[in-house]
Design an enzyme around this catalytic site. Structure first.
Site, PDB file in Angstrom:
ATOM      1  N   ARG A   1      27.097  -4.216   9.406  1.00  0.00           N
ATOM      2  CA  ARG A   1      26.275  -4.018  10.601  1.00  0.00           C
ATOM      3  C   ARG A   1      26.550  -5.041  11.704  1.00  0.00           C
ATOM      4  O   ARG A   1      26.737  -6.218  11.457  1.00  0.00           O
ATOM      5  CB  ARG A   1      24.810  -4.121  10.159  1.00  0.00           C
ATOM      6  CG  ARG A   1      23.800  -4.066  11.266  1.00  0.00           C
ATOM      7  CD  ARG A   1      22.450  -3.680  10.754  1.00  0.00           C
ATOM      8  NE  ARG A   1      21.722  -4.771  10.109  1.00  0.00           N
ATOM      9  CZ  ARG A   1      20.473  -4.649   9.687  1.00  0.00           C
ATOM     10  NH1 ARG A   1      19.837  -3.495   9.788  1.00  0.00           N
ATOM     11  NH2 ARG A   1      19.860  -5.668   9.129  1.00  0.00           N
TER      12      ARG A   1
ATOM     13  N   ARG B   1      16.307 -10.320   0.079  1.00  0.00           N
ATOM     14  CA  ARG B   1      15.530  -9.389   0.916  1.00  0.00           C
ATOM     15  C   ARG B   1      15.153  -8.140   0.126  1.00  0.00           C
ATOM     16  O   ARG B   1      14.052  -7.616   0.244  1.00  0.00           O
ATOM     17  CB  ARG B   1      16.329  -9.015   2.175  1.00  0.00           C
ATOM     18  CG  ARG B   1      16.370 -10.152   3.189  1.00  0.00           C
ATOM     19  CD  ARG B   1      17.541 -10.025   4.133  1.00  0.00           C
ATOM     20  NE  ARG B   1      17.396  -8.976   5.108  1.00  0.00           N
ATOM     21  CZ  ARG B   1      18.425  -8.467   5.805  1.00  0.00           C
ATOM     22  NH1 ARG B   1      19.648  -8.934   5.624  1.00  0.00           N
ATOM     23  NH2 ARG B   1      18.220  -7.516   6.677  1.00  0.00           N
TER      24      ARG B   1
ATOM     25  N   ARG C   1       4.566  -5.540   5.684  1.00  0.00           N
ATOM     26  CA  ARG C   1       5.462  -5.738   4.539  1.00  0.00           C
ATOM     27  C   ARG C   1       4.708  -6.232   3.315  1.00  0.00           C
ATOM     28  O   ARG C   1       5.326  -6.439   2.278  1.00  0.00           O
ATOM     29  CB  ARG C   1       6.515  -6.780   4.904  1.00  0.00           C
ATOM     30  CG  ARG C   1       7.868  -6.188   5.355  1.00  0.00           C
ATOM     31  CD  ARG C   1       8.691  -7.347   5.816  1.00  0.00           C
ATOM     32  NE  ARG C   1      10.095  -7.248   5.752  1.00  0.00           N
ATOM     33  CZ  ARG C   1      10.891  -6.976   6.802  1.00  0.00           C
ATOM     34  NH1 ARG C   1      10.373  -6.633   7.956  1.00  0.00           N
ATOM     35  NH2 ARG C   1      12.186  -7.035   6.678  1.00  0.00           N
TER      36      ARG C   1
HETATM   37  P1  AMP Z   1      13.926  -7.440   9.711  1.00  0.00           P
HETATM   38  O1  AMP Z   1      14.592  -7.568  11.038  1.00  0.00           O
HETATM   39  O2  AMP Z   1      12.763  -6.502   9.728  1.00  0.00           O
HETATM   40  O3  AMP Z   1      14.908  -7.130   8.606  1.00  0.00           O
HETATM   41  O4  AMP Z   1      13.320  -8.879   9.369  1.00  0.00           O
HETATM   42  C1  AMP Z   1      14.148 -10.019   9.261  1.00  0.00           C
HETATM   43  C2  AMP Z   1      13.388 -11.132   8.550  1.00  0.00           C
HETATM   44  O5  AMP Z   1      12.227 -11.498   9.308  1.00  0.00           O
HETATM   45  C3  AMP Z   1      12.847 -10.781   7.171  1.00  0.00           C
HETATM   46  O6  AMP Z   1      13.805 -10.920   6.143  1.00  0.00           O
HETATM   47  C4  AMP Z   1      11.699 -11.781   7.041  1.00  0.00           C
HETATM   48  O7  AMP Z   1      12.202 -13.084   6.778  1.00  0.00           O
HETATM   49  C5  AMP Z   1      11.130 -11.800   8.458  1.00  0.00           C
HETATM   50  N1  AMP Z   1      10.104 -10.751   8.651  1.00  0.00           N
HETATM   51  C6  AMP Z   1      10.176  -9.684   9.503  1.00  0.00           C
HETATM   52  N2  AMP Z   1       9.059  -8.951   9.448  1.00  0.00           N
HETATM   53  C7  AMP Z   1       8.258  -9.551   8.530  1.00  0.00           C
HETATM   54  C8  AMP Z   1       6.969  -9.239   8.006  1.00  0.00           C
HETATM   55  N3  AMP Z   1       6.278  -8.161   8.417  1.00  0.00           N
HETATM   56  N4  AMP Z   1       6.445 -10.087   7.066  1.00  0.00           N
HETATM   57  C9  AMP Z   1       7.123 -11.175   6.665  1.00  0.00           C
HETATM   58  N5  AMP Z   1       8.346 -11.510   7.094  1.00  0.00           N
HETATM   59  C10 AMP Z   1       8.915 -10.706   8.030  1.00  0.00           C
END
Ligand code: AMP
Length: 215
Positions: free
Chosen positions: A127, A172, A88
């Site tokens: 969702r 986000r 990310r």
């Molecule tokens: P997601 O399930 O991919 O939407 O991730 C949920 C949350 O986890 C994000 O909003 C971030 O707070 C954290 N997160 C997940 N993947 C990453 C990443 N590669 N780098 C930084 N934070 C992450």
């Protein structure tokens, strides 16, 4: 075959990753799922990242790179990895390149799932996921079955993510555009980027991803 699914929150990365796992015996590596698991099991790291995640900000590169490093070093990869929600940031992208090179592996495709911003808000606030198997539901397009049981595994424990609300989503999305979207240019310049239209049905998007992988 190692691929990255890239796209904003709500683009369908998790749903499409699960589909690839079923169809191709690939391993899904979702840093979001790993971080949520750390929170649920109450590890020190889980406690540390909880507030950051709920607000919709990114946790540190050090933490997520550590999670991916550990998985790659301890998993034989089956028929390849699907990186879902990682990398990310540019630092994470560089680190992933190095980790794969250390294993003698490469990236085969980076697939950007492109979705209209207006659709993301609708998708995310509607969702729900099965707490047992992770199947994703949507109040409008794929409601939870009337008998209250997951169509995949039969469990009746449905969850909504703490960060799936309008406030966190704004943060986000901002994190996506500021920190993650530069990866589109990064992978384009490396000749690895493929773009699919994420506005179609789940099957249509899956078909486009299949074509992109096989091209
Ligand atoms: P997601 O399930 O991919 O939407 O991730 C949920 C949350 O986890 C994000 O909003 C971030 O707070 C954290 N997160 C997940 N993947 C990453 C990443 N590669 N780098 C930084 N934070 C992450």
């Amino acid at each position: 075959m190692n691929i990255i699914l890239l796209g904003p929150p709500g683009a369908g990365k998790g749903t499409q990753a699960r589909n690839l796992v079923e169809e191709r015996n690939m391993v899904q590596l979702s840093t979001g799922d790993m971080l949520r698991a750390a929170r649920t099991s109450g590890t020190e790291m889980g406690k540390k990242v909880a507030a950051v995640m709920d607000a919709g900000n990114l946790v540190t590169d050090e933490i997520v790179i550590g999670l991916i490093r550990e998985k790659l070093q301890n998993d034989d990869g089956a028929d390849g990895y699907i990186f879902d929600g990682f990398p990310r940031t540019l630092a994470q992208a560089d680190a992933l390149g190095e980790l794969l090179a250390d294993l003698g592996q490469d990236l085969d495709a980076v697939i950007e799932i492109r979705v209209d911003d207006d659709a993301l808000v609708e998708r995310i606030t509607a969702r729900a996921t099965c707490g047992n198997c992770g199947e994703v539901y949507n109040d409008q397009t794929k409601p939870i079955p009337a008998d209250g049981k997951c169509e995949k595994c039969g469990a009746s424990d449905f969850q909504r993510r703490a960060d799936d609300n309008a406030d966190s989503l704004r943060t986000r999305l901002m994190a996506y555009y500021k920190q993650t979207s530069p990866l589109i240019g990064y992978y384009y310049a490396k000749g690895e980027l493929q773009i699919v239209d994420g506005m179609g049905s789940m099957d249509e998007v899956a078909g486009e991803i299949k074509a992109a992988i096989e091209s």
